[in-house]
Design a protein around this motif. Structure first.
Motif, PDB file in Angstrom:
ATOM      1  N   THR A  17       0.821  -1.208   0.000  1.00 14.88           N
ATOM      2  CA  THR A  17       0.000   0.000   0.000  1.00 14.88           C
ATOM      3  C   THR A  17       0.861   1.267   0.000  1.00 14.88           C
ATOM      4  O   THR A  17       0.343   2.369   0.170  1.00 14.88           O
ATOM      5  N   TYR A  44       2.340  -6.407   7.852  1.00 12.45           N
ATOM      6  CA  TYR A  44       1.116  -7.217   7.706  1.00 12.45           C
ATOM      7  C   TYR A  44       1.274  -8.599   8.360  1.00 12.45           C
ATOM      8  O   TYR A  44       0.842  -9.597   7.813  1.00 12.45           O
ATOM      9  N   MET A  72      -6.610 -11.981   1.125  1.00 14.84           N
ATOM     10  CA  MET A  72      -6.101 -10.602   1.163  1.00 14.84           C
ATOM     11  C   MET A  72      -4.999 -10.495   2.209  1.00 14.84           C
ATOM     12  O   MET A  72      -5.076 -11.136   3.261  1.00 14.84           O
ATOM     13  N   ARG A  74      -3.595  -8.293   4.899  1.00 16.20           N
ATOM     14  CA  ARG A  74      -4.108  -7.167   5.670  1.00 16.20           C
ATOM     15  C   ARG A  74      -3.418  -7.100   7.015  1.00 16.20           C
ATOM     16  O   ARG A  74      -2.660  -7.984   7.377  1.00 16.20           O
ATOM     17  N   ASN A  75      -3.763  -6.045   7.765  1.00 15.00           N
ATOM     18  CA  ASN A  75      -3.178  -5.865   9.093  1.00 15.00           C
ATOM     19  C   ASN A  75      -3.704  -6.854  10.112  1.00 15.00           C
ATOM     20  O   ASN A  75      -3.104  -7.052  11.157  1.00 15.00           O
ATOM     21  N   ILE A 175      -7.599  -3.043   4.100  1.00 12.92           N
ATOM     22  CA  ILE A 175      -6.244  -3.583   4.265  1.00 12.92           C
ATOM     23  C   ILE A 175      -5.675  -3.164   5.617  1.00 12.92           C
ATOM     24  O   ILE A 175      -5.032  -3.950   6.308  1.00 12.92           O
ATOM     25  N   THR A 176      -5.953  -1.903   5.993  1.00 10.66           N
ATOM     26  CA  THR A 176      -5.384  -1.416   7.250  1.00 10.66           C
ATOM     27  C   THR A 176      -6.435  -1.159   8.325  1.00 10.66           C
ATOM     28  O   THR A 176      -6.083  -0.950   9.479  1.00 10.66           O
ATOM     29  N   ASN A 178      -9.581  -2.838  10.046  1.00  8.20           N
ATOM     30  CA  ASN A 178     -10.420  -4.032  10.179  1.00  8.20           C
ATOM     31  C   ASN A 178     -11.880  -3.681  10.476  1.00  8.20           C
ATOM     32  O   ASN A 178     -12.793  -4.370  10.037  1.00  8.20           O
ATOM     33  N   LEU A 181     -13.660  -2.823   7.302  1.00 12.13           N
ATOM     34  CA  LEU A 181     -13.851  -4.029   6.503  1.00 12.13           C
ATOM     35  C   LEU A 181     -15.010  -4.862   7.043  1.00 12.13           C
ATOM     36  O   LEU A 181     -15.904  -5.263   6.296  1.00 12.13           O
ATOM     37  N   GLY A 382      -3.665  -1.145  -3.195  1.00 10.59           N
ATOM     38  CA  GLY A 382      -3.861  -2.523  -2.752  1.00 10.59           C
ATOM     39  C   GLY A 382      -3.647  -3.546  -3.845  1.00 10.59           C
ATOM     40  O   GLY A 382      -2.736  -3.418  -4.659  1.00 10.59           O
TER      41      GLY A 382
END
Lengths: 395, 71
Positions: A17, A44, A72, A74-75, A175-176, A178, A181, A382
């Motif tokens: 990212t 990540y 994916m 992601r964090n 991605i960063t 949650n 998302l 992303g």
């Protein structure tokens, strides 16, 4: 937004990212391919990045050591992972879930949507052609896949602003963040549960009803399976093709020789489309390492994710001569834009049709066009890459 | 009968994932089933005029599922 620490060294600290990656990832991948074909970053929670075709292919085929349960990087890694069969399924669950979908995405099935797709493209072009300029991402490419998938699923086109918002929240902000998302996933699931409820009362002739009526081993799919698959079809059916259409128009806007050739030789378009898919493959997938193994001689360890970069594989000079150039009439083109192995994109025929029709109709109506130098092109962040702002001048 | 060549094509069903590149390149040599997987048409014999397309279908299959056999 979280502050991102600057990249110390791309080979040991890459970040998918980072603004540099978002703007132009190709030199980063080229550098890594020469230096360390399977790079690792602690970001990540730990992630590998293969950049050669050989390494990407090896991982895509190895479902024993690499799981698709998370797709994916992601964090956060919530347990259990969010399920959207078949993309998040491993053997032996993958095959039955995929077989259910495949008949709806064959070449013949997709052909039936072609004329409607042409209508959508022409309707969009008509709205801006008199202006002699447009944002080809916001006013054109973004609207085509969403309207076609809405038609397939049988959901209202007018809801497309929600779909685009959820997809942005899931694929980019998620991605960063949650919380964003999980909220988007929840809203999407509620939306599809509502659509399922409507069809329980009155079945309709669309893919949602078909999935509700589908049987596996004589039993209907669980509600969770149906909703998960619908989330997948909506997410995967929109952002990806929108990105491919945009990147292709971006290339043609800045490359007059290719643009003129396609206008003069429309028979070359199918070959050109494959090359544009190779060079600007929008989709990077992910895997989770389940067991320790070696990839092209590099040890990979459980607890880490893998960014499965089909776009980087497609730029590997060991596989493609002049890999960094768009060769619009490239005939030998074993590209991996739609993935490799059992997870080959179920919508590849649909995507190819939409991309081809979008380019054909654009070139028919607007054969002469160029980038607008007064305004920047911006790219999505992303693992689905395409222009999000694409200012074009014509006429 | 159009002149046949010594070439035959074969799609390995264990490898085919339904990318449909072969059918796109040579629809007269490859047919698709209800799941979108490709199969050689008939005995896979390649007419002389289609030789080049048969080799191209092989060269473009992402899964290395298309074989061209020289008898």
């Amino acid at each position: 937004m979280r502050e991102r620490p600057p990249i110390a060294d791309w080979a040991t600290d890459f970040d998918h990212t980072d603004p540099l990656w978002t703007e132009n990832p190709f030199p980063i991948w080229d550098g890594l391919r020469q230096k360390c074909p399977v790079a690792h970053s602690e970001r990540y929670l730990g992630v590998y990045l293969p950049t050669t075709y050989e390494a990407v292919r090896a991982i895509a085929y190895d479902t024993e050591h690499f799981s698709s349960r998370r797709v994916m990087v992601r964090n956060a890694r919530p347990e259990p992972p969010i399920s959207s069969p078949p993309i998040t399924s491993d053997p032996p669950h993958h095959r039955p879930a995929k077989l259910l979908l495949l008949p709806y995405f064959t070449l013949a099935a997709v052909k039936k949507l072609e004329s409607k797709t042409r209508d959508v493209c022409n309707e969009l072009i008509e709205r801006f052609i008199g202006d002699k300029h447009c944002d080809a991402a916001a006013q054109y490419s973004r609207h085509i896949p969403v309207r076609v998938i809405a038609l397939m699923l049988g959901i209202p086109e007018k809801d497309s602003d929600y779909f685009i918002k959820w997809i942005h929240e899931i694929l980019e902000l998620g991605i960063t963040d949650n919380t964003v998302l999980m909220k988007a996933i929840y809203e999407m699931s509620e939306y599809f549960s509502g659509q399922i409820e409507l069809r329980r009362k009155k079945p309709t002739d669309d893919l949602i009803t078909s999935l509700m009526q589908a049987r596996h081993d004589g039993k209907p799919l669980s509600a969770e399976h149906v909703v998960g698959t619908l989330r997948l079809l909506l997410i995967a059916g929109i952002d990806t093709t929108w990105s491919a259409i945009g990147a292709s128009l971006w290339h043609l806007a800045k490359t007059p020789s290719d643009r003129k050739r396609l206008v003069a030789e429309p028979a070359l378009i199918p070959t050109a489309i494959e090359e544009l898919l190779r060079a600007y493959a929008p989709v990077t997938m992910a895997r989770e390492v389940m067991k320790e193994t070696f990839v092209c001689g590099f040890a990979v360890k459980p607890g880490n994710m893998v960014l499965l970069s089909f776009p980087a594989a497609n730029r590997d000079p060991a596989m493609f001569p002049e890999a960094d150039k768009v060769v619009i009439d490239r005939e030998n083109n074993r590209h991996a834009a739609f993935g490799l192995g059992i997870h080959r994109c179920v919508g590849s025929n649909l995507a190819r049709m939409e991309l081809t029709v979008a380019i054909e109709e654009w070139l028919n109506c607007i054969p002469e066009f160029r980038l607008d130098p007064s305004s920047p092109v911006t790219w999505s962040e992303g693992t689905v890459r395409g222009p999000r702002q694409l200012p074009i001048l014509f006429g | 009968m159009p002149p046949a060549t010594k070439l035959r094509i074969r799609v390995d069903q264990k490898k085919c994932q339904g990318h449909n590149r072969c059918h796109q390149i040579a629809p007269s040599l490859f047919e698709l089933d209800e799941f979108g997987n490709a199969h050689e048409i008939g005995d896979g014999r390649v007419p002389a005029a289609m030789e080049e397309k048969a080799w191209l279908a092989k060269a473009n299959c992402p899964e290395l599922a298309v074989d061209v056999i020289e008898d």
